[in-house]
Enzyme design. Structure first.
Site, PDB file in Angstrom:
ATOM      1  N   CYS A 178     -15.473 -47.871 -33.328  1.00 46.47           N
ATOM      2  CA  CYS A 178     -16.379 -48.408 -34.363  1.00 46.47           C
ATOM      3  C   CYS A 178     -16.963 -49.769 -33.992  1.00 46.47           C
ATOM      4  O   CYS A 178     -17.750 -50.336 -34.745  1.00 46.47           O
ATOM      5  CB  CYS A 178     -15.661 -48.492 -35.700  1.00 46.47           C
ATOM      6  SG  CYS A 178     -14.420 -49.805 -35.744  1.00 46.47           S
ATOM      7  N   ARG A 206      16.414 -15.761 -27.083  1.00 45.17           N
ATOM      8  CA  ARG A 206      17.571 -16.520 -27.559  1.00 45.17           C
ATOM      9  C   ARG A 206      17.540 -16.693 -29.074  1.00 45.17           C
ATOM     10  O   ARG A 206      18.543 -16.599 -29.746  1.00 45.17           O
ATOM     11  CB  ARG A 206      17.583 -17.895 -26.885  1.00 45.17           C
ATOM     12  CG  ARG A 206      18.730 -18.745 -27.307  1.00 45.17           C
ATOM     13  CD  ARG A 206      18.762 -20.048 -26.533  1.00 45.17           C
ATOM     14  NE  ARG A 206      20.061 -20.653 -26.651  1.00 45.17           N
ATOM     15  CZ  ARG A 206      20.483 -21.306 -27.708  1.00 45.17           C
ATOM     16  NH1 ARG A 206      19.697 -21.438 -28.747  1.00 45.17           N
ATOM     17  NH2 ARG A 206      21.691 -21.824 -27.746  1.00 45.17           N
ATOM     18  N   GLU A 231      17.968 -15.842 -17.320  1.00 39.40           N
ATOM     19  CA  GLU A 231      16.819 -16.714 -17.515  1.00 39.40           C
ATOM     20  C   GLU A 231      15.589 -16.074 -16.894  1.00 39.40           C
ATOM     21  O   GLU A 231      15.622 -15.651 -15.740  1.00 39.40           O
ATOM     22  CB  GLU A 231      17.132 -18.037 -16.791  1.00 39.40           C
ATOM     23  CG  GLU A 231      16.402 -19.217 -17.296  1.00 39.40           C
ATOM     24  CD  GLU A 231      17.093 -19.870 -18.496  1.00 39.40           C
ATOM     25  OE1 GLU A 231      18.130 -19.355 -18.964  1.00 39.40           O
ATOM     26  OE2 GLU A 231      16.562 -20.878 -18.967  1.00 39.40           O
ATOM     27  N   GLU A 276      26.553 -22.965 -10.055  1.00 44.96           N
ATOM     28  CA  GLU A 276      25.296 -22.259  -9.767  1.00 44.96           C
ATOM     29  C   GLU A 276      24.131 -23.073 -10.302  1.00 44.96           C
ATOM     30  O   GLU A 276      24.325 -23.981 -11.102  1.00 44.96           O
ATOM     31  CB  GLU A 276      25.332 -20.861 -10.380  1.00 44.96           C
ATOM     32  CG  GLU A 276      25.437 -20.876 -11.882  1.00 44.96           C
ATOM     33  CD  GLU A 276      26.094 -19.632 -12.463  1.00 44.96           C
ATOM     34  OE1 GLU A 276      26.958 -19.031 -11.799  1.00 44.96           O
ATOM     35  OE2 GLU A 276      25.737 -19.289 -13.599  1.00 44.96           O
ATOM     36  N   LYS A 284      22.885 -32.370 -15.263  1.00 42.08           N
ATOM     37  CA  LYS A 284      21.424 -32.517 -15.234  1.00 42.08           C
ATOM     38  C   LYS A 284      21.006 -33.420 -14.074  1.00 42.08           C
ATOM     39  O   LYS A 284      21.590 -34.490 -13.877  1.00 42.08           O
ATOM     40  CB  LYS A 284      20.934 -33.121 -16.546  1.00 42.08           C
ATOM     41  CG  LYS A 284      21.314 -32.300 -17.766  1.00 42.08           C
ATOM     42  CD  LYS A 284      20.363 -31.167 -17.995  1.00 42.08           C
ATOM     43  CE  LYS A 284      19.256 -31.650 -18.885  1.00 42.08           C
ATOM     44  NZ  LYS A 284      18.546 -30.560 -19.531  1.00 42.08           N
ATOM     45  N   CYS A 294      -7.602 -52.377 -34.363  1.00 44.37           N
ATOM     46  CA  CYS A 294      -8.889 -52.326 -35.039  1.00 44.37           C
ATOM     47  C   CYS A 294      -8.525 -52.358 -36.516  1.00 44.37           C
ATOM     48  O   CYS A 294      -7.773 -51.505 -36.985  1.00 44.37           O
ATOM     49  CB  CYS A 294      -9.597 -51.021 -34.683  1.00 44.37           C
ATOM     50  SG  CYS A 294     -10.926 -50.625 -35.818  1.00 44.37           S
ATOM     51  N   TYR A 325       0.831  -1.202   0.000  1.00 39.65           N
ATOM     52  CA  TYR A 325       0.000   0.000   0.000  1.00 39.65           C
ATOM     53  C   TYR A 325       0.867   1.255   0.000  1.00 39.65           C
ATOM     54  O   TYR A 325       0.670   2.168  -0.806  1.00 39.65           O
ATOM     55  CB  TYR A 325      -0.933  -0.009   1.217  1.00 39.65           C
ATOM     56  CG  TYR A 325      -1.763   1.250   1.312  1.00 39.65           C
ATOM     57  CD1 TYR A 325      -2.883   1.418   0.503  1.00 39.65           C
ATOM     58  CD2 TYR A 325      -1.421   2.270   2.206  1.00 39.65           C
ATOM     59  CE1 TYR A 325      -3.631   2.582   0.559  1.00 39.65           C
ATOM     60  CE2 TYR A 325      -2.166   3.435   2.271  1.00 39.65           C
ATOM     61  CZ  TYR A 325      -3.270   3.588   1.453  1.00 39.65           C
ATOM     62  OH  TYR A 325      -4.010   4.742   1.506  1.00 39.65           O
ATOM     63  N   GLU A 326       1.872   1.267   0.891  1.00 41.91           N
ATOM     64  CA  GLU A 326       2.762   2.432   0.947  1.00 41.91           C
ATOM     65  C   GLU A 326       3.487   2.631  -0.386  1.00 41.91           C
ATOM     66  O   GLU A 326       3.644   3.753  -0.864  1.00 41.91           O
ATOM     67  CB  GLU A 326       3.792   2.255   2.075  1.00 41.91           C
ATOM     68  CG  GLU A 326       3.197   2.440   3.452  1.00 41.91           C
ATOM     69  CD  GLU A 326       4.141   1.940   4.555  1.00 41.91           C
ATOM     70  OE1 GLU A 326       4.540   2.747   5.399  1.00 41.91           O
ATOM     71  OE2 GLU A 326       4.467   0.728   4.527  1.00 41.91           O
ATOM     72  N   TYR A 355      23.026 -14.351 -15.148  1.00 43.57           N
ATOM     73  CA  TYR A 355      24.167 -15.149 -14.706  1.00 43.57           C
ATOM     74  C   TYR A 355      25.385 -15.088 -15.615  1.00 43.57           C
ATOM     75  O   TYR A 355      26.318 -15.861 -15.450  1.00 43.57           O
ATOM     76  CB  TYR A 355      23.745 -16.607 -14.537  1.00 43.57           C
ATOM     77  CG  TYR A 355      22.937 -17.145 -15.695  1.00 43.57           C
ATOM     78  CD1 TYR A 355      23.494 -17.286 -16.962  1.00 43.57           C
ATOM     79  CD2 TYR A 355      21.601 -17.502 -15.522  1.00 43.57           C
ATOM     80  CE1 TYR A 355      22.754 -17.766 -18.022  1.00 43.57           C
ATOM     81  CE2 TYR A 355      20.846 -17.977 -16.585  1.00 43.57           C
ATOM     82  CZ  TYR A 355      21.435 -18.105 -17.828  1.00 43.57           C
ATOM     83  OH  TYR A 355      20.704 -18.578 -18.877  1.00 43.57           O
ATOM     84  N   LEU A 357      24.854 -25.278 -23.569  1.00 44.46           N
ATOM     85  CA  LEU A 357      25.853 -25.958 -22.749  1.00 44.46           C
ATOM     86  C   LEU A 357      25.888 -27.455 -23.040  1.00 44.46           C
ATOM     87  O   LEU A 357      24.869 -28.057 -23.373  1.00 44.46           O
ATOM     88  CB  LEU A 357      25.522 -25.776 -21.261  1.00 44.46           C
ATOM     89  CG  LEU A 357      25.562 -24.351 -20.721  1.00 44.46           C
ATOM     90  CD1 LEU A 357      25.055 -24.332 -19.284  1.00 44.46           C
ATOM     91  CD2 LEU A 357      26.970 -23.796 -20.778  1.00 44.46           C
TER      92      LEU A 357
HETATM   93  S1  IVH Z   1      25.509 -20.217 -18.837  1.00 50.55           S
HETATM   94  C1  IVH Z   1      27.954 -19.458 -22.606  1.00 50.55           C
HETATM   95  N1  IVH Z   1      24.298 -20.474 -16.547  1.00 50.55           N
HETATM   96  O1  IVH Z   1      20.789 -23.371 -19.847  1.00 50.55           O
HETATM   97  C2  IVH Z   1      27.233 -19.970 -21.417  1.00 50.55           C
HETATM   98  N2  IVH Z   1      23.098 -21.084 -18.522  1.00 50.55           N
HETATM   99  O2  IVH Z   1      21.921 -25.168 -22.512  1.00 50.55           O
HETATM  100  C3  IVH Z   1      25.841 -19.479 -21.326  1.00 50.55           C
HETATM  101  N3  IVH Z   1      20.791 -21.799 -18.099  1.00 50.55           N
HETATM  102  O3  IVH Z   1      20.903 -21.611 -22.857  1.00 50.55           O
HETATM  103  C4  IVH Z   1      24.960 -20.253 -20.469  1.00 50.55           C
HETATM  104  N4  IVH Z   1      20.838 -21.550 -15.927  1.00 50.55           N
HETATM  105  O4  IVH Z   1      19.333 -20.766 -21.029  1.00 50.55           O
HETATM  106  C5  IVH Z   1      24.195 -20.636 -17.887  1.00 50.55           C
HETATM  107  N5  IVH Z   1      23.313 -20.608 -14.450  1.00 50.55           N
HETATM  108  C6  IVH Z   1      23.228 -20.749 -15.772  1.00 50.55           C
HETATM  109  C7  IVH Z   1      22.051 -21.204 -16.392  1.00 50.55           C
HETATM  110  C8  IVH Z   1      22.036 -21.362 -17.775  1.00 50.55           C
HETATM  111  C9  IVH Z   1      20.097 -21.895 -16.959  1.00 50.55           C
HETATM  112  C10 IVH Z   1      20.260 -22.148 -19.430  1.00 50.55           C
HETATM  113  C11 IVH Z   1      20.567 -21.170 -20.514  1.00 50.55           C
HETATM  114  C12 IVH Z   1      21.313 -21.947 -21.567  1.00 50.55           C
HETATM  115  C13 IVH Z   1      20.975 -23.355 -21.225  1.00 50.55           C
HETATM  116  C14 IVH Z   1      22.136 -24.282 -21.543  1.00 50.55           C
END
Ligand code: IVH
Length: 700
Positions: free
Chosen positions: A442, A158, A196, A135, A345, A457, A56-57, A248, A105
């Site tokens: 059918c 992108r 992102e 990260e 992953k 079928c 609100y503020e 990032y 990546l």
């Molecule tokens: S670095 C040149 N850092 O993952 C390096 N990518 O296939 C640029 N992504 O297209 C990417 N978190 O969309 C980087 N901490 C992170 C990320 C990150 C998500 C995505 C990004 C990139 C895809 C990699």
């Protein structure tokens, strides 16, 4: 900018302006301070997640600024907090080039992959241990931002990595992205940063609740919600999604020659995150971890995986980056990704839910697919409520019963699967799954061929099959009739406007014009797309016919082997088997298709309608230097994309086959080739060559 002030000073200014709500003129004399107060509170709320004043503020102060700017438009600046909400709609998006290509990546899935990658990194740098910055890998849509003289000048999707679409108006709706940032304090004049756009789990749920309440379909997952929002027409709709952004990566910058402040920050990745944080961005400054050596990396990524569910947003892994920029430069990149970074992953994710029913669907070839209907459950970033359970044997193997609690799993982009039922949780009211004896559409009797798992079928006129065949015919990989699509096929079929494939070419557009949602423009588009499809090359038409076992590769083989489609109708099974990639089963199916009276009738209709029955490429390719030779690619190619390499083969008159057999002439091997290579080694008529040798062969 507000960064120049201490928190206490900003809080004191906040009180000062709150006391001036009715004194616009007085406040107007200090308008930049007022803007800084608002920027600071946006930062506290959206970046730090630690607000110091109530909504609100904040609104009262925001309205004060709006009133002042309305009275004295000359005072408006492009980075004023009021400038996020533009009134204009996006009329298409222009394509712009990234200052530096946006690479993707390389992926890794386990400790061994990381150890391999670290070994290569150490070889490349000659170091014994490398410092890494780790990260989260945010699961959203990537964006690129350019700031010039501290002002956000453009935001870009992108796209294909080289160029993307300008979406600045929409990105301004992401309140954690500052409209201006004090890069000049770091001696930087122009900078391109990457990040992102994401939607938090909470915002996603709230947004879906809202959609459902509006009677609209819910979105599948936060990633789709984020990426689908970037190209929306109305920035106000983007604002409703409550998006967030993590930045990032610094991909490019130009400095002011007199200043050296940036060097302190821009010599390492962690330093760049610190700089972005100081500039008011949400960088993974708090989430990052700097470690020495791959052992620490492996430990950290596993620890992080353990706690992924406690995060307020989705991540699908971790990103490991060589911390020193000097080392990054030394390591360089391949055509697709930097050598100095790798994505780790996370593993498949599991959840339990209740199996409520089984629905039996009829496919294009009459195959009956049982689909499990589940209580909706959120897993691995998507809401799952229905999963294919393939066939009767599969159901038996998994011991599935209606009412069962089942364990389901989803890994990344992979389609969710039922892992098993949990019989220990049965209460006694669970019902066995009864497979139908008759087609659910059918009602004709179902058959199961010996050695096959699926029931079919075999009534070729079964409505479900007819519709699925038309859907396949118009689909992207087949005739690619744009703007037709599954939904329209179903609608036209149900309205009695479309009965079979030739019917696509004699649609009653006057009747369609009466249907809801069809304006002149969409009808024109549809008509043009249908007309254009008549020119599709023969191999697409053959694939579009949906002959069982004839995929895109076999369709190309068939198209290449004849001058005219109907020649195939006269070929015997033996003749067909002479062709690359055509075995007994495929030959039999092709023969059956062309022996069927209805099919032949349909083909004659299509020919009369003017579809491309001739093989135009054959003459050209027969002179090509790969004429009559078959190729297969395996492993990762370094210079060409797989699709490019295949196109080169075809252009030179060669054919692509899908598996290793004595009919294969050349196996082209890239990096990390696996079982195909092993198999090919055992057949000594196959020539195994590298990508370079392949290029030489084609004369490129
Ligand atoms: S670095 C040149 N850092 O993952 C390096 N990518 O296939 C640029 N992504 O297209 C990417 N978190 O969309 C980087 N901490 C992170 C990320 C990150 C998500 C995505 C990004 C990139 C895809 C990699």
């Amino acid at each position: 900018m507000y960064q120049a002030y201490q928190t206490q000073q900003l809080q004191a200014l906040t009180l000062k302006f709150s006391a001036m709500l009715q004194e616009e003129e007085k406040a107007a004399a200090h308008i930049e301070d007022l803007r800084n107060v608002l920027r600071f509170h946006e930062y506290r709320y959206y970046v730090m997640n630690a607000p110091l004043i109530s909504d609100y503020e904040f609104d009262q102060l925001y309205k004060l600024l709006e009133r002042i700017e309305k009275k004295q438009p000359a005072l408006v600046t492009p980075d004023s907090p009021t400038q996020r909400v533009g009134s204009s709609l996006n009329e298409g998006f222009t394509t712009v080039q990234h200052l530096v290509p946006m690479l993707s990546l390389e992926n890794s899935y386990n400790a061994d992959d990381l150890l391999d990658w670290d070994r290569k990194a150490r070889e490349l740098t000659g170091l014994e241990t490398i410092e890494y910055c780790i990260e989260p890998k945010f699961d959203g849509a990537s964006i690129s931002l350019v700031y010039e003289n501290d002002l956000l000048v453009r935001a870009v999707t992108r796209g294909d990595g080289v160029e993307g679409e300008e979406i600045t108006n929409n990105i301004k709706q992401v309140r954690s992205i500052p409209l201006s940032a004090p890069f000049s304090e770091f001696g930087i004049k122009q900078i391109e940063i990457r990040g992102e756009v994401i939607m938090s789990k909470r915002s996603f749920e709230k947004y879906n609740d809202w959609l459902t309440a509006q009677g609209q379909g819910a979105l599948a997952n936060p990633r789709n919600a984020a990426s689908g929002s970037l190209r929306m027409k109305d920035p106000k709709d983007v604002a409703k999604r409550n998006l967030e952004a993590f930045l990032y990566h610094v991909s490019y910058y130009i400095t002011d020659t007199n200043s050296h402040t940036h060097t302190q920050y821009l010599s390492s990745h962690s330093g760049s995150l610190e700089m972005l944080w100081q500039c008011g961005f949400r960088s993974p400054q708090q989430e990052k971890q700097v470690v020495k050596g791959i052992g620490e990396v492996i430990k950290h990524v596993h620890d992080f995986e353990e706690m992924r569910d406690t995060l307020p947003y989705e991540i699908d892994g971790m990103v490991v980056k060589v911390n020193s920029f000097a080392l990054q430069d030394r390591m360089g990149m391949t055509t697709h990704h930097p050598r100095w970074a790798i994505a780790f992953k996370f593993k498949a994710r599991q959840a339990t839910t209740v199996l409520r029913a089984i629905e039996f669907q009829v496919g294009r070839t009459g195959a009956i697919t049982p689909v499990a209907k589940l209580d909706p459950v959120y897993i691995g970033g998507v809401t799952v409520s229905s999963i294919s359970v393939h066939n009767e044997d599969y159901i038996r193997e998994k011991d599935l019963k209606i009412g069962d609690t089942v364990l389901i799993e989803r890994a990344g982009d992979v389609i969710p699967q039922i892992v098993q039922s949990l019989p220990d949780l049965r209460k006694g009211h669970e019902q066995p799954i009864v497979f139908p004896k008759h087609c659910p559409v059918c009602n004709s009797e179902l058959f199961r061929e010996e050695g096959e798992a699926v029931w079919r079928c075999i009534n070729i006129e079964c409505e479900a099959q007819v519709v699925e065949r038309i859907i396949h015919f118009v689909s992207k990989d087949a005739m690619d009739i744009k703007s037709f699509g599954e939904a329209n096929v179903r609608r036209f079929y149900e309205a009695g406007l479309l009965k079979d494939i030739p019917g696509i070419y004699s649609l009653d557009f006057n009747a369609i014009a009466q249907m809801e949602g069809f304006g002149k423009k969409s009808i024109d588009n549809l008509r043009t797309a249908i007309e254009a499809s008549k020119q599709q090359p023969l191999h697409r038409l053959i694939y579009a016919l949906g002959i069982r076992y004839v995929g895109e590769t076999t369709a190309k083989t068939l198209a290449n082997s004849v001058d005219q489609l109907l020649v195939l109708a006269d070929m015997s099974e033996e003749q067909l088997q002479q062709l690359e990639d055509v075995g007994v089963k495929v030959a039999k199916s092709i023969r059956q298709f062309f022996h069927n009276k209805e099919n032949l009738h349909m083909l004659r209709q299509l020919e009369q309608l003017g579809l491309q029955f001739k093989n135009e490429k054959k003459e050209m390719a027969e002179g090509g230097n790969l004429s009559g030779q078959s190729f297969l690619f395996t492993g990762t190619l370094s210079k060409l994309k797989r699709s490019e390499a295949e196109a080169i083969v075809e252009k030179h008159g060669g054919v692509i086959v899908s598996g290793v057999s004595s009919k294969l002439n050349y196996l082209v091997v890239g990096e990390d080739a696996g079982s195909k290579l092993e198999k090919a080694k055992k057949i000594n008529t196959i020539k195994i060559i590298t990508e370079d040798a392949f290029l030489q062969l084609t004369g490129m």
